[in-house]
Design a protein around this motif. Structure first.
Motif, short mmCIF file in Angstrom:
data_model
loop_
_atom_site.label_atom_id
_atom_site.label_comp_id
_atom_site.label_asym_id
_atom_site.label_seq_id
_atom_site.Cartn_x
_atom_site.Cartn_y
_atom_site.Cartn_z
N MET A 97 0.74 -0.78 -0.24
CA MET A 97 0.36 0.17 -0.29
C MET A 97 0.69 1.34 -0.08
O MET A 97 1.87 1.08 0.36
CB MET A 97 -0.81 -0.08 1.31
CG MET A 97 -2.09 -0.92 1.48
SD MET A 97 -3.12 -0.62 2.34
CE MET A 97 -3.94 0.50 1.86
N VAL A 106 -3.31 7.53 1.87
CA VAL A 106 -4.63 6.42 2.81
C VAL A 106 -5.02 8.18 2.94
O VAL A 106 -6.58 7.72 4.08
CB VAL A 106 -3.44 5.72 4.06
CG1 VAL A 106 -4.31 5.72 4.93
CG2 VAL A 106 -2.84 4.48 3.62
N ILE A 164 -8.32 -2.32 1.25
CA ILE A 164 -7.44 -3.51 1.97
C ILE A 164 -8.22 -5.37 1.70
O ILE A 164 -7.51 -6.08 1.42
CB ILE A 164 -7.31 -2.58 3.10
CG1 ILE A 164 -6.82 -2.23 3.94
CG2 ILE A 164 -7.10 -4.60 4.11
CD1 ILE A 164 -7.22 -1.44 5.11
#
Length: 198
Positions: free
Chosen positions: A50, A55, A67
């Motif tokens: 990621m 985020v 996710i």
């Protein structure tokens, strides 16, 4: 963890289902440990994949979906045979690990729980309707518990370490949190969350 390790765990539990209780307990403990290792491994790979810099720009619902997609792909890559229920449980726990407070998240979502008491990584108690009861919730180890404790105290602008091993603070939702870690805590990190108005 390999596919053969996972299958061995499954076969081991099935083979002692009616056998000696102490042997059954050892096999179940080994299965729990293997599952925790699998979850940690996939969580680490998720973090590696990621882009954490983006985020904060993504809504929690979108992030949860991302996710889920990445974890499903990682489970397929690892090649561990899992039922749909096991897969969904693993995805949910990794979402809690990434976005929330890990193993404590389901307890915090239960409005009937007024107190959560963590005495080291393997003993978590709750108070529900005035009755204290031990849960089957555990952390992988004390390091895992410390990660969650640090996440909690950092949200209220505090820190906890050897030079400041005791924290008493109020969370944004009004809950009271108390933390004590070594060297003051002799049996590992301890945490209590007292919730009001539940």
């Amino acid at each position: 963890m390999s596919i053969s390790d996972w299958k061995a765990m499954r076969n081991g539990v099935a083979g002692v289902a009616l056998g000696d209780p102490s042997q059954r307990r050892r096999v179940l403990d080994a299965e729990i440990k293997a599952y925790q290792e699998l979850k940690s491994s996939i969580h680490r790979k998720l973090i590696d994949r990621m882009d954490l810099s983006t985020v904060s720009q993504i809504s929690p619902d979108q992030l949860s979906g991302i996710i889920k997609t990445v974890v499903e792909a990682l489970i397929t890559e690892v090649g561990i045979p899992m039922t749909r229920v096991e897969r969904e449980r693993l995805i949910l726990e990794i979402q809690h690990e990434t976005l929330g407070l890990g193993p404590l998240e389901p307890l915090l979502q239960d409005p009937e729980i007024s107190d959560i008491m963590v005495n080291g990584s393997g003993q978590i108690y709750i108070e529900k309707h005035g009755k204290l009861q031990k849960t089957n919730v555990t952390f992988k180890d004390d390091e895992h518990l410390m990660t969650i404790i640090e996440r909690i105290v950092s949200k209220v602008g505090r820190r906890v370490d050897e030079s400041s091993p005791l924290v008493d603070a109020r969370l944004p939702d009004g809950s009271r949190v108390n933390v004590i870690i070594p060297p003051l805590a002799l049996d590992g990190p301890a945490l209590s969350i007292r919730r009001f108005g539940v």
